[in-house]
Design a protein around this motif. Structure first.
Motif, short mmCIF file in Angstrom:
data_model
loop_
_atom_site.label_atom_id
_atom_site.label_comp_id
_atom_site.label_asym_id
_atom_site.label_seq_id
_atom_site.Cartn_x
_atom_site.Cartn_y
_atom_site.Cartn_z
N GLY A 101 24.36 57.06 -43.84
CA GLY A 101 24.66 55.91 -43.20
C GLY A 101 23.66 55.30 -42.14
N ALA A 102 23.27 56.41 -41.28
CA ALA A 102 22.45 56.13 -40.12
C ALA A 102 21.01 55.53 -40.50
N PHE A 103 20.61 56.51 -41.81
CA PHE A 103 19.41 55.81 -42.19
C PHE A 103 19.50 54.34 -42.58
N ALA A 104 20.54 53.94 -43.36
CA ALA A 104 20.91 52.66 -43.79
C ALA A 104 20.64 51.73 -42.69
N GLU A 105 21.36 52.14 -41.83
CA GLU A 105 21.45 51.18 -40.42
C GLU A 105 20.11 51.10 -40.01
N GLU A 106 19.33 52.23 -39.97
CA GLU A 106 18.02 52.03 -39.34
C GLU A 106 16.99 51.24 -40.25
N LEU A 107 17.16 51.07 -41.50
CA LEU A 107 16.42 49.91 -42.17
C LEU A 107 16.86 48.90 -41.99
N THR A 108 18.06 48.45 -41.83
CA THR A 108 18.74 47.22 -41.73
C THR A 108 18.21 46.69 -40.36
N ARG A 109 18.14 47.65 -39.37
CA ARG A 109 17.98 47.07 -37.99
C ARG A 109 16.55 46.75 -37.94
N THR A 110 15.71 47.34 -38.53
CA THR A 110 14.03 47.10 -38.49
C THR A 110 13.86 46.00 -39.48
N GLY A 111 14.76 45.59 -40.16
CA GLY A 111 14.45 44.10 -41.19
C GLY A 111 13.82 44.67 -42.38
N LEU A 112 13.92 46.03 -42.72
CA LEU A 112 13.37 46.44 -43.84
C LEU A 112 14.47 46.40 -45.17
N ALA A 113 15.60 46.17 -44.90
CA ALA A 113 16.69 46.09 -45.86
C ALA A 113 17.52 44.87 -45.33
N PRO A 114 17.87 44.33 -46.30
CA PRO A 114 18.94 43.01 -45.96
C PRO A 114 20.30 43.60 -45.09
N ALA A 115 20.95 42.88 -44.05
CA ALA A 115 22.20 43.29 -43.49
C ALA A 115 23.18 43.44 -44.64
N GLN A 116 24.05 44.13 -44.63
CA GLN A 116 25.07 44.25 -45.52
C GLN A 116 26.05 43.20 -45.64
N ASP A 117 26.16 42.59 -44.62
CA ASP A 117 27.01 41.39 -44.46
C ASP A 117 26.31 40.13 -44.21
N ALA A 118 25.42 39.63 -45.25
CA ALA A 118 24.42 38.77 -45.05
C ALA A 118 25.32 37.40 -44.64
#
Length: 390
Positions: free
Chosen positions: A335-352
């Protein structure tokens, strides 16, 4: 080991007379092929090299650049260090016990003097000097074994019928030694510069030791079954190809290959996006090679403790556990890795719908799919995420 009673503790001075006897074993360098025993045909009592192969002695002198002159006591006394400290340094470097054989050279004396001098000058503590000796010994021992097993053995095959390996080895080593030495120093300086750069960029002193890193394990699927079906030479070639491919991909993207474990590699990066790209590239590259088994990768992000080039901590353990439960040819992240990708804009936010990305944001490079929560041995319940490309 019996320590002399003339002030021999840590630090300089107090070495016994070189003619005195020490009932305990004293470490000194062992040559490859001696099964961990020192010079003199593996006998601790040998002092003159009798029984050693003449070519082996000539090669040793060529490589070390000096002939045997000292017993361990004499070397410690010449270096101005206690026998206790000398023994600790030698053992840390991985050298074998040889009692009081006359097997050491001026280079051994100089090495002891330098290490002890760093401690005396206050540049290193004694435990740190021991760590320097141990890390250097472990790294160079592996390098030397690889060079002998995989490099020199092939090159020293007699080039002409009737020539013996003995007739080829010495002149070949004479030519290779200075080139290999220069190259080793060059690579070490490059690696030292890179490591120093990472340290000075740390935000604070604590981050130099306990850093937030992305840690990834890549594991070949079904490797144990392969070991039962494949010939040893064929298996060795597969492992070497896997390690080479992984090392090249990790280095090319700016990651650090921490270690290889045959069917598994461990790498780390400061950047979650780089770690994700390395993982997916590994999967894609291995999938294109029909000779390679399937691969699975696990990545975790968090605080990591670094020691002697290795990494430790809960983040590392979690990455290993994620690898063990990852599907074939897939990447699982925490989860921490997923949050880091989302925070840096490399992956879409989970609740777009709630937090849509700004219109000017670049297209995401990765996609994260939540998986079922599950208990992970020693780490409680975790929610892994499947990492893919868009």
């Amino acid at each position: 080991m019996t320590v002399d009673d003339t002030g021999a503790g840590a630090g300089r001075g107090g070495a016994p007379d070189p003619g005195s006897d020490d009932p305990g074993p004293v470490p000194a360098p062992a040559r490859s092929g001696d099964s961990g025993r020192g010079p003199g045909s593996g006998t601790a009592e040998s002092t003159d090299g009798d029984g050693d192969d003449p070519l082996a002695l000539r090669l040793e002198q060529l490589i070390l650049g000096a002939e045997r002159r000292y017993t361990p006591f004499q070397a410690a006394r010449s270096a101005g260090v206690s026998m206790e400290l000398a023994s600790r340094f030698w053992r840390a470097m991985g050298f074998a016990d040889i009692g009081q054989a006359k097997a050491l050279t001026e280079a051994d004396v100089l090495a002891l003097r330098r290490l002890a001098g760093l401690v005396e000058a206050g540049l290193l503590s004694e435990p740190m000097a021991i760590q320097v000796a141990r890390s250097t010994g472990q790294t160079t021992a592996r390098l030397a074994e690889w060079q002998i097993d995989s490099f020199l053995e092939g090159l020293t095959e007699p080039p002409e019928p009737g020539m013996t390996r003995t007739e080829v080895t010495y002149p070949l080593m004479e030519l290779l030694l200075p080139e290999l030495e220069e190259f080793l120093v060059y690579v070490w300086r490059r690696q030292l510069a890179a490591a120093t750069g990472r340290v000075v960029q740390a935000a604070d002193d604590e981050e130099m030791v306990d850093r937030r890193l992305a840690v990834g394990f890549a594991d070949l699927v079904g490797f144990t079954r392969l070991t039962r079906r494949m010939e040893e030479e064929e298996l060795g070639e597969l492992v070497e190809a896997f390690e080479t491919t992984a090392a090249d991909l990790v280095a090319a993207r700016g990651g650090r290959l921490i270690k290889t474990l045959g069917d598994e590699v461990l790498y780390a990066t400061d950047d979650a996006g780089i770690a994700a790209d390395i993982a997916l590239r590994l999967i894609e590259t291995m999938a294109d090679d029909e000779t390679m088994p399937e691969l699975r990768v696990g990545i975790a992000f968090g605080t990591v403790t670094t020691r002697m080039g290795d990494v430790f901590g809960t983040t590392v353990n979690l990455a290993s556990r994620l690898t063990s439960i990852a599907p074939r040819d897939a990447v699982l992240v925490d989860g921490a890795f997923a949050e880091e990708l989302t925070r840096t804009g490399l992956a879409p936010a989970q609740d777009a719908a709630v937090d849509p990305a700004p219109p000017e944001s670049p297209a995401p490079r990765f996609v994260l799919q939540p998986m079922w929560q599950r208990p992970v041995r020693g780490l409680g319940v975790v929610e892994p995420w499947l990492l893919t490309r868009p």
